[in-house]
Design an enzyme around this catalytic site. Structure first.
Site, PDB file in Angstrom:
ATOM      1  N   ARG A   5       0.881  -0.989   0.011  1.00 53.12           N
ATOM      2  CA  ARG A   5       0.463   0.010   0.086  1.00 53.12           C
ATOM      3  C   ARG A   5       0.574   1.172   0.102  1.00 53.12           C
ATOM      4  O   ARG A   5       2.533   1.054   0.318  1.00 53.12           O
ATOM      5  CB  ARG A   5      -1.181  -0.153   0.873  1.00 53.12           C
ATOM      6  CG  ARG A   5      -2.105  -0.676   1.492  1.00 53.12           C
ATOM      7  CD  ARG A   5      -3.390  -1.046   1.944  1.00 53.12           C
ATOM      8  NE  ARG A   5      -2.457  -1.423   3.490  1.00 53.12           N
ATOM      9  CZ  ARG A   5      -1.681  -0.734   4.439  1.00 53.12           C
ATOM     10  NH1 ARG A   5      -1.912   0.696   4.487  1.00 53.12           N
ATOM     11  NH2 ARG A   5      -1.629  -1.499   4.986  1.00 53.12           N
ATOM     12  N   ASP A  44      -9.742  -9.853   8.760  1.00 52.50           N
ATOM     13  CA  ASP A  44      -8.937  -8.813   8.967  1.00 52.50           C
ATOM     14  C   ASP A  44     -10.107  -7.210   9.320  1.00 52.50           C
ATOM     15  O   ASP A  44      -9.690  -6.507   9.133  1.00 52.50           O
ATOM     16  CB  ASP A  44      -8.754  -8.888   7.286  1.00 52.50           C
ATOM     17  CG  ASP A  44      -7.650  -7.650   7.149  1.00 52.50           C
ATOM     18  OD1 ASP A  44      -6.795  -7.001   7.590  1.00 52.50           O
ATOM     19  OD2 ASP A  44      -8.098  -6.633   5.983  1.00 52.50           O
ATOM     20  N   LYS A 100      -9.567  -1.944   2.001  1.00 47.20           N
ATOM     21  CA  LYS A 100      -9.370  -1.136   2.754  1.00 47.20           C
ATOM     22  C   LYS A 100     -10.247   0.014   2.271  1.00 47.20           C
ATOM     23  O   LYS A 100     -11.304   0.753   2.849  1.00 47.20           O
ATOM     24  CB  LYS A 100      -7.451  -1.127   2.368  1.00 47.20           C
ATOM     25  CG  LYS A 100      -6.932  -2.006   2.687  1.00 47.20           C
ATOM     26  CD  LYS A 100      -7.542  -3.175   4.000  1.00 47.20           C
ATOM     27  CE  LYS A 100      -6.075  -3.933   4.287  1.00 47.20           C
ATOM     28  NZ  LYS A 100      -6.333  -4.557   5.827  1.00 47.20           N
ATOM     29  N   CYS A 156       0.769  -8.169  11.305  1.00 48.39           N
ATOM     30  CA  CYS A 156       1.193  -8.161  12.807  1.00 48.39           C
ATOM     31  C   CYS A 156       0.456  -9.698  13.250  1.00 48.39           C
ATOM     32  O   CYS A 156       0.248 -10.271  14.304  1.00 48.39           O
ATOM     33  CB  CYS A 156       0.749  -7.349  13.803  1.00 48.39           C
ATOM     34  SG  CYS A 156       1.753  -5.801  13.889  1.00 48.39           S
ATOM     35  N   TYR A 184      -1.835  -3.863  -6.766  1.00 43.24           N
ATOM     36  CA  TYR A 184      -1.460  -4.326  -5.719  1.00 43.24           C
ATOM     37  C   TYR A 184      -2.607  -4.579  -4.673  1.00 43.24           C
ATOM     38  O   TYR A 184      -3.929  -3.449  -4.684  1.00 43.24           O
ATOM     39  CB  TYR A 184      -0.015  -3.912  -4.613  1.00 43.24           C
ATOM     40  CG  TYR A 184       0.234  -3.923  -3.241  1.00 43.24           C
ATOM     41  CD1 TYR A 184       0.005  -5.467  -2.684  1.00 43.24           C
ATOM     42  CD2 TYR A 184      -0.977  -3.476  -2.086  1.00 43.24           C
ATOM     43  CE1 TYR A 184       0.433  -5.992  -1.644  1.00 43.24           C
ATOM     44  CE2 TYR A 184      -0.786  -3.920  -0.803  1.00 43.24           C
ATOM     45  CZ  TYR A 184      -0.465  -5.197  -0.641  1.00 43.24           C
ATOM     46  OH  TYR A 184      -0.594  -6.386   1.176  1.00 43.24           O
ATOM     47  N   SER A 240      -1.276  -4.309  10.520  1.00 43.88           N
ATOM     48  CA  SER A 240      -1.450  -5.000   8.919  1.00 43.88           C
ATOM     49  C   SER A 240      -0.177  -5.945   8.872  1.00 43.88           C
ATOM     50  O   SER A 240       1.151  -4.838   9.670  1.00 43.88           O
ATOM     51  CB  SER A 240      -1.412  -3.884   7.501  1.00 43.88           C
ATOM     52  OG  SER A 240      -2.075  -2.993   7.296  1.00 43.88           O
ATOM     53  N   ARG A 251       1.945 -12.918  -0.655  1.00 40.59           N
ATOM     54  CA  ARG A 251       0.589 -12.525  -0.028  1.00 40.59           C
ATOM     55  C   ARG A 251       0.066 -13.682  -0.633  1.00 40.59           C
ATOM     56  O   ARG A 251       0.786 -14.137  -2.424  1.00 40.59           O
ATOM     57  CB  ARG A 251      -0.135 -11.721  -0.692  1.00 40.59           C
ATOM     58  CG  ARG A 251       0.203  -9.794   0.084  1.00 40.59           C
ATOM     59  CD  ARG A 251      -0.818 -10.048   1.355  1.00 40.59           C
ATOM     60  NE  ARG A 251       0.226  -8.776   1.800  1.00 40.59           N
ATOM     61  CZ  ARG A 251      -0.870  -8.256   3.461  1.00 40.59           C
ATOM     62  NH1 ARG A 251      -1.594  -8.996   3.486  1.00 40.59           N
ATOM     63  NH2 ARG A 251       0.154  -7.686   4.193  1.00 40.59           N
ATOM     64  N   HIS A 253     -10.796  -2.806  11.829  1.00 36.73           N
ATOM     65  CA  HIS A 253      -9.533  -3.797  11.247  1.00 36.73           C
ATOM     66  C   HIS A 253      -9.298  -4.596  11.860  1.00 36.73           C
ATOM     67  O   HIS A 253      -8.567  -4.742  13.121  1.00 36.73           O
ATOM     68  CB  HIS A 253      -8.478  -2.545  10.871  1.00 36.73           C
ATOM     69  CG  HIS A 253      -7.672  -2.819  10.379  1.00 36.73           C
ATOM     70  ND1 HIS A 253      -5.788  -2.796  10.105  1.00 36.73           N
ATOM     71  CD2 HIS A 253      -7.198  -4.148   8.931  1.00 36.73           C
ATOM     72  CE1 HIS A 253      -4.870  -3.767   9.025  1.00 36.73           C
ATOM     73  NE2 HIS A 253      -6.247  -4.573   8.668  1.00 36.73           N
TER      74      HIS A 253
HETATM   75  O1  SAT Z   1      -3.773  -3.460   2.001  1.00 31.31           O
HETATM   76  S1  SAT Z   1      -4.055  -4.979   1.878  1.00 31.31           S
HETATM   77  O2  SAT Z   1      -4.893  -4.678   2.621  1.00 31.31           O
HETATM   78  O3  SAT Z   1      -3.391  -5.181   0.792  1.00 31.31           O
HETATM   79  C1  SAT Z   1      -2.746  -5.538   3.274  1.00 31.31           C
HETATM   80  C2  SAT Z   1      -2.588  -5.367   4.346  1.00 31.31           C
HETATM   81  O4  SAT Z   1      -2.034  -3.906   4.291  1.00 31.31           O
HETATM   82  O5  SAT Z   1      -2.965  -5.413   5.286  1.00 31.31           O
HETATM   83 MN    MN Z   2      -5.006  -5.667   7.104  1.00 34.94          MN
END
Ligand code: SAT
Ligand code: MN
Length: 580
Positions: A70, A276, A207, A251, A198, A249, A365, A227
């Site tokens: 990101r 997520d 997001k 973690c 991405y 993110s 990923r 989140h």
């Molecule tokens: O932004 S993504 O959803 O692609 C990955 C993340 O930051 O959790």
């Molecule tokens: Mn995330």
């Protein structure tokens, strides 16, 4: 194909006129459509087939090397008034953003196919679900959206009856990092993304919609878009609890959501609802309930192995899309700490050469449908969601934050969430390992002024009778030699058990200035290899360090000036006073 929704048809016509794609493909979301997109991408080289014997239906996508995470500095929220987006967001005037984006989108799809991707965030028949349509020139986006959302015909049908949807326009453009923008227009329920393929920049349901736009919608409508993972814990006696937990993110949200109880925790069962994002609503009985708006996982690959997350390790052996991993000489995917096989080709397709850094990109990923998870909870499809017993905030912090502590009440919990700090990770471009404030793990994702967002959180005291208890955890404490004090992964269940016991009023706790901490003997460390001294360190509160921390938090809040809710300032005062 066309649609009976005139606003949708009109918008598509406008976008076609502006971007001039060669073809328009309406995604129906079928398996056969997915297969034919895969075949087409294998032909163009957008996908590389992995070893189909050991990894059936697994494919590798290599992104442009400058497009692997990101881009927070290129992500904007566009409202008339800059104060509404707050210091936590980059701001641009909507008119200016529109002019800029229009110039970039002009003719950008020439020679390409534009995919019309209708999707639903949440179970199709859930009153809590919300729909969107993404227009994208990337087949990679189309196949990922099929795995990550309820995409296609059913979503379109809901849009046609409901009439309301979020619009997302995306083009990979020419992947020039200098012409890359992720724009959000909350007032128009509109997202525009240009120049990146991405995940978080391009899969606009995730997001952009489910957090940035949805958090703003939620503030208007009285719910929360967070989140957070959602996990079900079942005790050996059959008692079930649902926990929502927010971490920045990369973690370990996916690992916690898929936690495997270690042998010592016999009889415990853990099932995943989401890894997520959680949307939280108060139901008619005053209970906070959660749905996971997504239907798949876009998880970090490196570090996944049989010991850290066997479920994920098995789950990604079939029907998975890999992005930016390395490969072995027999064409299997490879990543750091896989503990199996040897890489021969790195994430950029180069022969392995130590000088080129890690073989798999640290933010490589996997994308898989959630139902592939061996511990998938079918309740993820329940339109009513699940009742939440506890909310957990966490960050990646070498020092200071104890293993676990409990907020004294909801408002104090909001202060704890607002004060979360964490070391940055590879999920966003920029320096890794720098500690920054990441309130509620929403720093990159809250679509409006954090001060107003905290005010919205505080308003729940009056909205709900059965509010969950709020906790803070830190799995990442280190000693002076940089060694982790807590083993983490499956052993985190020992901490979750204390949390549940607190929710059920079964254990007492130590009352400290920062919150309630466990008595050392209430955390089960049998057979863990953590000695009493280490546990004491994990459960200690260094008052001097905390005074400094509260000072840092106060300085951080000053950025928000007079918009900081009085109740939040009062909570901060209380902690400062009790640290004296
Ligand atoms: O932004 S993504 O959803 O692609 C990955 C993340 O930051 O959790
Ligand atoms: Mn995330």
């Amino acid at each position: 194909m066309t649609t009976s929704n005139q606003a949708l048809q009109q918008w598509i016509d406008e976008v076609v006129k502006l971007t001039r794609p060669e073809r328009v493909h309406w995604c129906d979301g079928s398996d056969s459509e997915y297969q034919s997109l895969i075949e087409q991408m294998l032909e163009t080289g957008d996908l590389i087939s992995l070893n189909q014997e050991t990894h059936p239906n697994c494919y590798l996508h290599r992104s442009s090397p400058s497009d692997v995470a990101r881009v927070e500095h290129l992500t904007f929220v566009c409202t008339q008034n800059a104060e509404d987006t707050g210091p936590n967001n980059n701001w641009m005037k909507p008119a200016e953003a529109h002019t800029q984006m229009k110039a970039l989108f002009d003719g950008c799809m020439e020679g390409r196919t534009m995919y019309v991707i209708p999707y639903c965030m949440g179970p199709i028949d859930s009153p809590y679900a919300r729909c969107g349509v993404e227009l994208s020139d990337s087949p990679y986006v189309a196949i990922n959206m099929k795995l990550m959302t309820r995409m296609g015909q059913a979503a379109l049908a809901r849009i046609e009856t409901e009439g309301r949807f979020v619009r997302g326009l995306h083009s990979t453009g020419d992947l020039n990092p200098d012409q890359r923008f992720i724009m959000h227009f909350p007032d128009e329920l509109l997202i525009q993304s240009y120049g990146s393929g991405y995940g978080g920049n391009a899969l606009l349901g995730k997001k952009c919609h489910a957090l940035r736009i949805a958090s703003w919608q939620a503030s208007q409508e009285g719910w929360l878009a967070e989140h957070m993972l959602i996990v079900e814990l079942e005790s050996p006696e059959g008692e079930k609890h649902y926990i929502a937990a927010a971490f920045p993110s990369a973690c370990g949200k996916t690992n916690l959501a898929m936690l495997i109880p270690p042998e010592s925790q016999e009889g415990w069962k853990v099932r995943t609802l989401g890894d997520d994002i959680a949307w939280l609503h108060v139901d008619e009985t005053g209970q906070l309930r959660a749905i996971n708006p997504e239907s798949g996982y876009f998880g970090v690959v490196p570090g996944t192995n049989k010991k850290t997350n066997r479920n994920a390790f098995d789950m990604i052996k079939h029907d998975a899309i890999y992005t930016n991993v390395a490969i072995t000489d027999d064409n299997e995917p490879w990543w750091e700490d896989k503990e199996q096989g040897e890489p021969t080709t790195d994430w950029q397709g180069r022969p392995i050469n130590g000088g080129n850094g890690p073989a798999a990109h640290p933010n490589s990923r996997f994308t898989v449908g959630a139902k592939q998870n061996p511990c998938y909870s079918p309740l993820a499809d329940d339109p009513a969601g699940v009742p939440i017993s506890a909310i957990i905030f966490g960050g990646r912090r070498r020092e200071l934050a104890p293993l676990v502590y409990e907020a004294k009440d909801w408002n104090h919990g909001v202060l704890i969430g607002a004060s979360v700090a964490s070391e940055t990770t590879a999920a966003a471009t920029g320096k890794v390992g720098v500690t920054r404030r990441d309130p509620m793990a929403m720093k990159p994702f809250c679509g409006y002024n954090f001060a107003d967002y905290w005010g919205h959180w505080l308003s729940f005291s009056a909205r709900a009778d059965k509010l969950p208890k709020i906790f803070h955890v830190n799995w990442f404490r280190q000693n002076a030699d940089g060694k982790f004090l807590w083993p983490g992964f499956g052993e985190n269940l020992r901490v979750l058990r204390w949390i549940i016991d607190r929710c059920e009023d079964r254990v007492s706790a130590q009352d400290t200035p920062i919150g309630y901490l466990p008595h050392a003997d209430d955390i089960d460390i049998e057979g863990l290899g953590v000695d009493a001294e280490t546990l004491a360190q994990l459960l200690s509160v260094d008052k001097d360090a905390w005074r400094k921390e509260m000072q840092d938090v106060a300085e951080y809040f000053e950025e928000f000036d007079r918009r900081i809710p009085e109740l939040l300032a009062a909570e901060h005062e209380k902690v400062v006073a009790s640290l004296k």
